[in-house]
Design a protein around this motif. Sequence first.
Motif, PDB file in Angstrom:
ATOM      1  N   ASP A 115       0.821  -1.224   0.000  1.00 30.45           N
ATOM      2  CA  ASP A 115       0.000   0.000   0.000  1.00 30.45           C
ATOM      3  C   ASP A 115       0.848   1.264   0.000  1.00 30.45           C
ATOM      4  O   ASP A 115       0.314   2.368  -0.046  1.00 30.45           O
ATOM      5  CB  ASP A 115      -0.919   0.036   1.228  1.00 30.45           C
ATOM      6  N   GLU A 159      -2.233   4.936   1.129  1.00 30.75           N
ATOM      7  CA  GLU A 159      -3.592   5.127   1.614  1.00 30.75           C
ATOM      8  C   GLU A 159      -3.817   4.240   2.824  1.00 30.75           C
ATOM      9  O   GLU A 159      -3.526   3.041   2.788  1.00 30.75           O
ATOM     10  CB  GLU A 159      -4.605   4.801   0.520  1.00 30.75           C
ATOM     11  N   ARG A 160      -4.339   4.859   3.887  1.00 28.10           N
ATOM     12  CA  ARG A 160      -4.665   4.120   5.105  1.00 28.10           C
ATOM     13  C   ARG A 160      -6.095   3.623   5.018  1.00 28.10           C
ATOM     14  O   ARG A 160      -6.991   4.377   4.702  1.00 28.10           O
ATOM     15  CB  ARG A 160      -4.559   5.019   6.321  1.00 28.10           C
ATOM     16  N   LYS A 161      -6.268   2.349   5.324  1.00 30.14           N
ATOM     17  CA  LYS A 161      -7.602   1.769   5.416  1.00 30.14           C
ATOM     18  C   LYS A 161      -7.601   0.930   6.680  1.00 30.14           C
ATOM     19  O   LYS A 161      -7.000  -0.118   6.718  1.00 30.14           O
ATOM     20  CB  LYS A 161      -7.899   0.896   4.203  1.00 30.14           C
ATOM     21  N   SER A 162      -8.253   1.418   7.700  1.00 28.98           N
ATOM     22  CA  SER A 162      -8.204   0.753   8.989  1.00 28.98           C
ATOM     23  C   SER A 162      -9.615   0.588   9.536  1.00 28.98           C
ATOM     24  O   SER A 162     -10.421   1.506   9.470  1.00 28.98           O
ATOM     25  CB  SER A 162      -7.352   1.600   9.935  1.00 28.98           C
ATOM     26  N   GLU A 163      -9.885  -0.576  10.073  1.00 31.51           N
ATOM     27  CA  GLU A 163     -11.191  -0.831  10.674  1.00 31.51           C
ATOM     28  C   GLU A 163     -10.993  -1.669  11.921  1.00 31.51           C
ATOM     29  O   GLU A 163     -10.276  -2.658  11.903  1.00 31.51           O
ATOM     30  CB  GLU A 163     -12.080  -1.580   9.680  1.00 31.51           C
ATOM     31  N   PHE A 167     -13.722   3.249  11.809  1.00 33.25           N
ATOM     32  CA  PHE A 167     -13.056   3.236  10.516  1.00 33.25           C
ATOM     33  C   PHE A 167     -12.120   4.426  10.433  1.00 33.25           C
ATOM     34  O   PHE A 167     -12.433   5.491  10.943  1.00 33.25           O
ATOM     35  CB  PHE A 167     -14.078   3.354   9.371  1.00 33.25           C
ATOM     36  N   ARG A 168     -10.999   4.255   9.758  1.00 35.19           N
ATOM     37  CA  ARG A 168     -10.069   5.364   9.538  1.00 35.19           C
ATOM     38  C   ARG A 168      -9.475   5.212   8.147  1.00 35.19           C
ATOM     39  O   ARG A 168      -8.791   4.226   7.869  1.00 35.19           O
ATOM     40  CB  ARG A 168      -8.977   5.345  10.597  1.00 35.19           C
ATOM     41  N   TYR A 169      -9.783   6.156   7.283  1.00 29.96           N
ATOM     42  CA  TYR A 169      -9.299   6.133   5.920  1.00 29.96           C
ATOM     43  C   TYR A 169      -8.587   7.437   5.623  1.00 29.96           C
ATOM     44  O   TYR A 169      -8.888   8.458   6.226  1.00 29.96           O
ATOM     45  CB  TYR A 169     -10.459   5.988   4.926  1.00 29.96           C
ATOM     46  N   LYS A 211      -5.675   9.259   2.415  1.00 33.42           N
ATOM     47  CA  LYS A 211      -4.486   9.215   1.576  1.00 33.42           C
ATOM     48  C   LYS A 211      -3.454  10.171   2.153  1.00 33.42           C
ATOM     49  O   LYS A 211      -3.797  11.150   2.807  1.00 33.42           O
ATOM     50  CB  LYS A 211      -4.816   9.638   0.149  1.00 33.42           C
TER      51      LYS A 211
END
Length: 155
Positions: free
Chosen positions: A74, A89-93, A106-108, A110
Motif C-alpha cells: 500500500d 492510503e490508510r484503510k483501517s477498521e 473506521f479510519r481512511y 491518503k
Amino acid sequence: MAIMRWEPFREIERLEPFREIDTLQRQMNRLFDRLMPTDGGEKMGFTFVPAAEVEESEDAVHLRLEIPGLEANDIHVEASPESISISGERKSETKTEENGITRSEFRYGKFQRVIPLPTLIQNDKVKAEYKNGILRLTLPKAESERNKVVKVNIG
C-alpha cells in the motif's frame, strides 16, 4: 449614522494582554482552518503526514518514516536524485463486541510526503524495508557527492 467597530480593549489600557490573546486566538483559528481540507464547505478531517527522520552517513542517506497500519504493497516510493516521494492510503477498521454492544471504527485517508535530500543520491540503487510500521530507506550517495571535498576558509 456611521457604523463603528467596538473595541472594548482599546478603551481600557489595563486589559491590553487580553487583546493580544484575542489576536493569538484568531491567528490559531486561521492556521487550523488551513490545515483542515474542505469538500464543498464541509471539513473532512486532518491530513495524515507520517513522521520522518533523515540521517546522513559518509556513503548514504538513511530515511525512516513512521507509517503504522499499512501493508508494504500500500506504500508507493519514488526516488529522484534530489528528493524522495512517499505516498499511500490508510484503510483501517476495528470492531469490538462487548456485553452485546458492537463498536466499530473506521479510519481512511491518503497521504503524500516529499522529502528533499541533503545531497544527491543514486536513485536507481535505493533499498527499502518496511517492518512494524517503520519504512527504512537506504539512499546511496551519488559518486560525485561521496568524494566531494570543500575547502573551508578561516577568517
